[in-house]
Enzyme design. Sequence first.
Site, PDB file in Angstrom:
ATOM      1  N   SER A  42       0.870  -1.193   0.000  1.00 14.20           N
ATOM      2  CA  SER A  42       0.000   0.000   0.000  1.00 14.20           C
ATOM      3  C   SER A  42       0.898   1.230   0.000  1.00 14.20           C
ATOM      4  O   SER A  42       0.827   2.078   0.875  1.00 14.20           O
ATOM      5  CB  SER A  42      -0.934  -0.010   1.207  1.00 14.20           C
ATOM      6  OG  SER A  42      -0.207   0.139   2.403  1.00 14.20           O
ATOM      7  N   HIS A 166      -4.029  -5.397   2.691  1.00 13.58           N
ATOM      8  CA  HIS A 166      -3.186  -6.520   3.102  1.00 13.58           C
ATOM      9  C   HIS A 166      -3.912  -7.853   3.214  1.00 13.58           C
ATOM     10  O   HIS A 166      -3.303  -8.883   3.478  1.00 13.58           O
ATOM     11  CB  HIS A 166      -2.512  -6.210   4.447  1.00 13.58           C
ATOM     12  CG  HIS A 166      -1.409  -5.214   4.318  1.00 13.58           C
ATOM     13  ND1 HIS A 166      -0.731  -4.711   5.404  1.00 13.58           N
ATOM     14  CD2 HIS A 166      -0.864  -4.625   3.229  1.00 13.58           C
ATOM     15  CE1 HIS A 166       0.179  -3.851   4.992  1.00 13.58           C
ATOM     16  NE2 HIS A 166       0.120  -3.780   3.673  1.00 13.58           N
ATOM     17  N   GLN A 174      -6.358  -1.050   7.768  1.00 13.36           N
ATOM     18  CA  GLN A 174      -5.270  -1.960   7.398  1.00 13.36           C
ATOM     19  C   GLN A 174      -4.627  -2.750   8.547  1.00 13.36           C
ATOM     20  O   GLN A 174      -4.425  -3.944   8.437  1.00 13.36           O
ATOM     21  CB  GLN A 174      -4.192  -1.169   6.657  1.00 13.36           C
ATOM     22  CG  GLN A 174      -3.127  -2.022   5.996  1.00 13.36           C
ATOM     23  CD  GLN A 174      -2.192  -1.177   5.152  1.00 13.36           C
ATOM     24  OE1 GLN A 174      -2.496  -0.835   4.014  1.00 13.36           O
ATOM     25  NE2 GLN A 174      -1.067  -0.803   5.714  1.00 13.36           N
ATOM     26  N   GLU A 175      -4.289  -2.063   9.644  1.00 16.08           N
ATOM     27  CA  GLU A 175      -3.524  -2.771  10.677  1.00 16.08           C
ATOM     28  C   GLU A 175      -3.953  -2.422  12.100  1.00 16.08           C
ATOM     29  O   GLU A 175      -4.048  -1.244  12.454  1.00 16.08           O
ATOM     30  CB  GLU A 175      -2.025  -2.449  10.537  1.00 16.08           C
ATOM     31  CG  GLU A 175      -1.435  -3.014   9.262  1.00 16.08           C
ATOM     32  CD  GLU A 175      -0.057  -2.447   8.956  1.00 16.08           C
ATOM     33  OE1 GLU A 175       0.397  -1.515   9.654  1.00 16.08           O
ATOM     34  OE2 GLU A 175       0.552  -2.931   8.007  1.00 16.08           O
ATOM     35  N   GLU A 216       1.200  -9.857   6.276  1.00 15.07           N
ATOM     36  CA  GLU A 216       2.242  -9.655   7.286  1.00 15.07           C
ATOM     37  C   GLU A 216       2.210 -10.714   8.381  1.00 15.07           C
ATOM     38  O   GLU A 216       2.885 -10.579   9.399  1.00 15.07           O
ATOM     39  CB  GLU A 216       2.086  -8.259   7.883  1.00 15.07           C
ATOM     40  CG  GLU A 216       2.282  -7.165   6.844  1.00 15.07           C
ATOM     41  CD  GLU A 216       2.004  -5.762   7.374  1.00 15.07           C
ATOM     42  OE1 GLU A 216       1.298  -5.630   8.392  1.00 15.07           O
ATOM     43  OE2 GLU A 216       2.492  -4.809   6.753  1.00 15.07           O
ATOM     44  N   ASP A 254      -2.863   1.382  12.299  1.00 15.88           N
ATOM     45  CA  ASP A 254      -2.521   1.987  11.009  1.00 15.88           C
ATOM     46  C   ASP A 254      -3.696   1.761  10.069  1.00 15.88           C
ATOM     47  O   ASP A 254      -3.723   0.788   9.313  1.00 15.88           O
ATOM     48  CB  ASP A 254      -1.248   1.369  10.419  1.00 15.88           C
ATOM     49  CG  ASP A 254      -0.942   1.951   9.045  1.00 15.88           C
ATOM     50  OD1 ASP A 254      -1.591   2.956   8.669  1.00 15.88           O
ATOM     51  OD2 ASP A 254      -0.066   1.409   8.347  1.00 15.88           O
ATOM     52  N   GLU A 297      -1.498   5.851  13.073  1.00 15.37           N
ATOM     53  CA  GLU A 297      -0.736   6.156  11.847  1.00 15.37           C
ATOM     54  C   GLU A 297      -1.686   6.367  10.667  1.00 15.37           C
ATOM     55  O   GLU A 297      -2.682   5.646  10.543  1.00 15.37           O
ATOM     56  CB  GLU A 297       0.173   4.939  11.609  1.00 15.37           C
ATOM     57  CG  GLU A 297       0.972   4.927  10.341  1.00 15.37           C
ATOM     58  CD  GLU A 297       1.708   3.583  10.202  1.00 15.37           C
ATOM     59  OE1 GLU A 297       1.963   2.896  11.219  1.00 15.37           O
ATOM     60  OE2 GLU A 297       2.010   3.206   9.059  1.00 15.37           O
ATOM     61  N   ASP A 324       2.965   8.204   7.671  1.00 13.64           N
ATOM     62  CA  ASP A 324       3.628   7.158   6.871  1.00 13.64           C
ATOM     63  C   ASP A 324       3.499   7.538   5.396  1.00 13.64           C
ATOM     64  O   ASP A 324       4.414   8.134   4.830  1.00 13.64           O
ATOM     65  CB  ASP A 324       3.005   5.789   7.166  1.00 13.64           C
ATOM     66  CG  ASP A 324       3.511   4.702   6.226  1.00 13.64           C
ATOM     67  OD1 ASP A 324       4.578   4.892   5.627  1.00 13.64           O
ATOM     68  OD2 ASP A 324       2.840   3.652   6.075  1.00 13.64           O
ATOM     69  N   LYS A 349      10.677   3.908   6.533  1.00 10.86           N
ATOM     70  CA  LYS A 349      10.883   2.700   5.728  1.00 10.86           C
ATOM     71  C   LYS A 349      11.998   3.007   4.739  1.00 10.86           C
ATOM     72  O   LYS A 349      11.860   3.935   3.923  1.00 10.86           O
ATOM     73  CB  LYS A 349       9.605   2.363   4.955  1.00 10.86           C
ATOM     74  CG  LYS A 349       8.426   1.937   5.839  1.00 10.86           C
ATOM     75  CD  LYS A 349       7.135   2.033   5.041  1.00 10.86           C
ATOM     76  CE  LYS A 349       5.961   1.387   5.751  1.00 10.86           C
ATOM     77  NZ  LYS A 349       4.681   1.740   5.105  1.00 10.86           N
ATOM     78  N   HIS A 377       8.753  -2.509   8.740  1.00 10.03           N
ATOM     79  CA  HIS A 377       8.784  -3.488   7.650  1.00 10.03           C
ATOM     80  C   HIS A 377       7.849  -3.042   6.526  1.00 10.03           C
ATOM     81  O   HIS A 377       7.166  -2.032   6.668  1.00 10.03           O
ATOM     82  CB  HIS A 377       8.370  -4.873   8.168  1.00 10.03           C
ATOM     83  CG  HIS A 377       6.924  -4.973   8.611  1.00 10.03           C
ATOM     84  ND1 HIS A 377       6.306  -6.167   8.883  1.00 10.03           N
ATOM     85  CD2 HIS A 377       5.981  -4.027   8.837  1.00 10.03           C
ATOM     86  CE1 HIS A 377       5.052  -5.954   9.235  1.00 10.03           C
ATOM     87  NE2 HIS A 377       4.841  -4.674   9.227  1.00 10.03           N
ATOM     88  N   ARG A 378       7.776  -3.826   5.435  1.00 11.46           N
ATOM     89  CA  ARG A 378       6.822  -3.573   4.366  1.00 11.46           C
ATOM     90  C   ARG A 378       5.832  -4.727   4.272  1.00 11.46           C
ATOM     91  O   ARG A 378       6.184  -5.880   4.536  1.00 11.46           O
ATOM     92  CB  ARG A 378       7.524  -3.433   3.006  1.00 11.46           C
ATOM     93  CG  ARG A 378       8.476  -2.261   2.846  1.00 11.46           C
ATOM     94  CD  ARG A 378       7.901  -0.890   3.143  1.00 11.46           C
ATOM     95  NE  ARG A 378       6.638  -0.515   2.546  1.00 11.46           N
ATOM     96  CZ  ARG A 378       6.454   0.498   1.705  1.00 11.46           C
ATOM     97  NH1 ARG A 378       7.492   1.206   1.308  1.00 11.46           N
ATOM     98  NH2 ARG A 378       5.265   0.825   1.269  1.00 11.46           N
ATOM     99  N   LYS A 401       8.164  -1.638  13.917  1.00 15.69           N
ATOM    100  CA  LYS A 401       6.859  -2.173  13.527  1.00 15.69           C
ATOM    101  C   LYS A 401       7.099  -3.363  12.614  1.00 15.69           C
ATOM    102  O   LYS A 401       7.544  -3.210  11.472  1.00 15.69           O
ATOM    103  CB  LYS A 401       6.076  -1.073  12.811  1.00 15.69           C
ATOM    104  CG  LYS A 401       4.780  -1.540  12.191  1.00 15.69           C
ATOM    105  CD  LYS A 401       4.053  -0.379  11.545  1.00 15.69           C
ATOM    106  CE  LYS A 401       3.080  -0.871  10.494  1.00 15.69           C
ATOM    107  NZ  LYS A 401       2.330   0.216   9.879  1.00 15.69           N
TER     108      LYS A 401
END
Length: 438
Positions: A42, A166, A174-175, A216, A254, A297, A324, A349, A377-378, A401
Amino acid sequence: MAKIKQIIAREILSSGSTPSVEVKCILESGTVGIASVPYGASAGIREAFVLLDGDKSRFMGKGMLKAVENVNKIIAPVLVGMEGENQKEIDQKIIELDGTERKTNLGANAILGVSLAVARASANDQKLPMYNYIRKAFNLEKYGLLQGKNYVLPNPMMVVIEGGAHADQSTDLQEYMISMIGNDSVKENVRKGIEIYFTLKKVLKDKGYNSNVGNEGAFAPNGLPTNETPLELIKEAVEKSGYEFGKDVGISLDPAVSEIFENGKYELAKDGKNLNSEEMIEYFENWIEKYPIITLEDALAETDWGNWPKLLEKIGDKVSVVGDDLTVTNPKLLQKVIEEKAINAILIKLNQIGTLSETVECCMLARKNGIMTIISHRGGGETNDTTMIDLAVAVNAGFVKVGPSRGERVEKYNRLMEIEDELLGNCTVAGSNFRKII
Ligand code: PGA
Ligand code: ZN
């Protein structure tokens, strides 16, 4: 001092089974450094350019042979003969060679691979751990980050439920993460986080949700009734694990809402809501009242610039407001948001900007301005490269993260725990002091 003798790139695979670039740097002393680059699912629109082959007959166009060729045929001949330890000069040389703002000529995937491989080789040559070498190479002592001392190890920020770009049929956002903020040690914080992750799996199963995982390695259950449900599930898992919210663990989010922002509105399909920016802020304020959210985030879109200062003003005293997609590890964009008072924390990142030098510059600009750094991370594809962890240790980041499952993610925690051992107690953890820049 050792000069660069050879630089060789090859196409490898990353965790998402998409291709990636690995670069090997060999110094005249015979010392070797190897590095590889991750891939975002993303990615922000202002990120450095990832050069893909576009040849649909290979990897659906996602091959990286052009980037590999750019390393082998264009970058390597220019760098051979340069002193490997002159990292800033080397990165500058490649930036000039590319000559574009977003590294569109050579590709940030090609450039970052070289930048990191050279640093890795020089660190190995000087028999220094990478985190120590980074402090030396960029003279971070002038920012209070002393050579071989004064290490404040980052807290684990673990993605435990994921949706958005994701995972399919999960949440719009997303997270959902657990951030381990205990003051004991990295190892204790990692252990507690993993225990919560496993308890969450049981909580999901007991409630009839599946515990399949997304990009992830976080759970991505379908059939969740609302975007708020994961917060309830995490709360239950933390309590069942016997840990205390606010003391051992906090929630990090996030939502990555750039992905659901269209025509000035945020589309929350799962909630049946279509919110304007002010309503989106209120949506999160409501959650902050109910749950111990400590970092938030990309709560607004990367193109919704004007509303970020409002968000910070409303919640910034309670929550770390993290950029981000908004800032994409770019010192110029960070400078802009500092002036606009839009964030008080930044996600970092390496491949968003494309060289180690610019990444460190961004971290130090943040540090000078009291902005907490989170090294990340990605989601699209990670490799077993652990440079992000050494970077986090070098710059005294508040969090890393990543993870907490899948080989390419846990490798990062294994490296962090290894560093804690290497430092023989000559370090502390960010713990509950993560908002203080130490
Ligand atoms: P990405 O997402 O790495 O897949 O772009 C992770 C994030 O937004 O933090
Ligand atoms: Zn993000």
